[in-house]
Design a protein around this motif. Structure first.
Motif, short mmCIF file in Angstrom:
data_model
loop_
_atom_site.label_atom_id
_atom_site.label_comp_id
_atom_site.label_asym_id
_atom_site.label_seq_id
_atom_site.Cartn_x
_atom_site.Cartn_y
_atom_site.Cartn_z
N ASP A 1 0.82 -1.21 0.00
CA ASP A 1 0.00 0.00 0.00
C ASP A 1 0.85 1.26 0.00
N ASP B 1 1.21 4.09 -9.11
CA ASP B 1 0.30 4.69 -8.13
C ASP B 1 0.72 4.54 -6.67
N VAL B 2 1.47 3.49 -6.33
CA VAL B 2 1.78 3.25 -4.92
C VAL B 2 2.54 4.45 -4.34
N PRO B 3 2.10 4.98 -3.18
CA PRO B 3 2.80 6.12 -2.58
C PRO B 3 4.23 5.75 -2.15
N ASP C 1 6.29 10.73 -3.34
CA ASP C 1 5.21 11.60 -2.87
C ASP C 1 5.69 12.57 -1.79
N ARG D 1 -5.36 9.17 0.54
CA ARG D 1 -5.41 9.68 -0.82
C ARG D 1 -5.43 8.55 -1.85
N SER D 2 -4.59 7.54 -1.63
CA SER D 2 -4.52 6.44 -2.60
C SER D 2 -5.80 5.61 -2.58
N ASN E 1 -8.38 7.28 -4.65
CA ASN E 1 -8.11 7.15 -6.09
C ASN E 1 -8.55 5.81 -6.66
N LYS E 2 -8.84 4.86 -5.79
CA LYS E 2 -9.33 3.56 -6.25
C LYS E 2 -10.83 3.68 -6.48
#
Length: 230
Positions: free
Chosen positions: A49, A75-77, A99, A121-122, A125-126
């Motif tokens: 994650d 996408d992964v932070p 990030d 935040r992530s 976005n899903k």
């Protein structure tokens, strides 16, 4: 809900121990690596994650590691941790797709706050379109528990649908058995494990004629949903 998974790269043993211990006290599942190469190998096999990367790592530094991670997952932070205080280093890290950038020594409270912000935040976005998939000749509607095509419609139970969605969101990656159980039931209880085996058997039967698709059993570890999309 399964705990959030953190990939943590740090070669300073004392700092790594203290940071990992604090993160685990907050119920995060932490995988620690002490060099860049092993960190990248683990990232290729498992889903995470968030990634927390030291820059001065042996075998592959944090900048190179972040570059390789971004090739695999856009996408992964990623949060960099570094003793480097130069503005140029911060800018380089952010340009590579990180990030944020924390300078050592950092406070664990600040790190925890940043992790929480980026995870929220992530997750936002899903979006909902992650509920519709194409699997070979089938369409899969995870929201309505259906696998279908022009001539066939197969209803799934909610657990079966959740399991298939979990596999598709982590295709071609190893999912540990206990991770799957905790994601679906919140526990890795033995009897839930027996139910999992039944669900996997049913999914295999449904997809048996689909070329390039398989659910691989990794003995003593877990499963890998193999999907060849070429």
């Amino acid at each position: 809900m399964a705990p959030y998974k953190i990939l943590y790269a740090e070669d300073d043993e004392t700092l790594a121990f203290l940071t990992q211990d604090n993160l685990e006290q907050q119920q995060y599942a932490v995988t620690h690596c002490n060099n860049g190469n092993s960190c990248l190998e683990i990232f290729r096999k498992e889903s995470f994650d968030i990634c927390i990367l030291d820059i001065m790592l042996p075998k592959m530094d944090g900048f190179e590691l972040a570059t390789e991670i971004r090739k695999l997952n856009s996408d992964v932070p990623i949060i960099f941790l570094s003793a480097k205080t130069l503005k140029e280093d911060r800018i380089k890290g952010l340009r590579l797709g990180a990030d944020d950038y924390l300078v050592k020594p950092f406070s664990i409270e600040e790190l925890l706050l940043k992790i929480e912000i980026f995870l929220k935040r992530s997750q936002k976005n899903k979006t909902e379109d992650n509920t519709f998939y194409t699997i070979g000749k089938y369409n899969f509607d995870a929201k309505n528990y259906l696998i279908f095509n022009e001539t066939e419609k197969i209803s799934l139970t909610q657990r079966e649908s959740d399991l298939l969605k979990l596999f598709l969101d982590n295709k071609n990656k190893v999912l540990k058995r206990e991770e799957i159980l905790k994601a679906l039931w919140g526990t890795d209880d033995y009897f839930m494990g027996r139910s999992l085996d039944v669900f996997i058997s049913r999914l295999r039967k449904i997809l048996i004629n689909e070329k390039g698709i398989s659910i691989e059993n990794l003995h003593g570890i877990g499963f890998k949903f193999q999907l060849n999309e070429t």
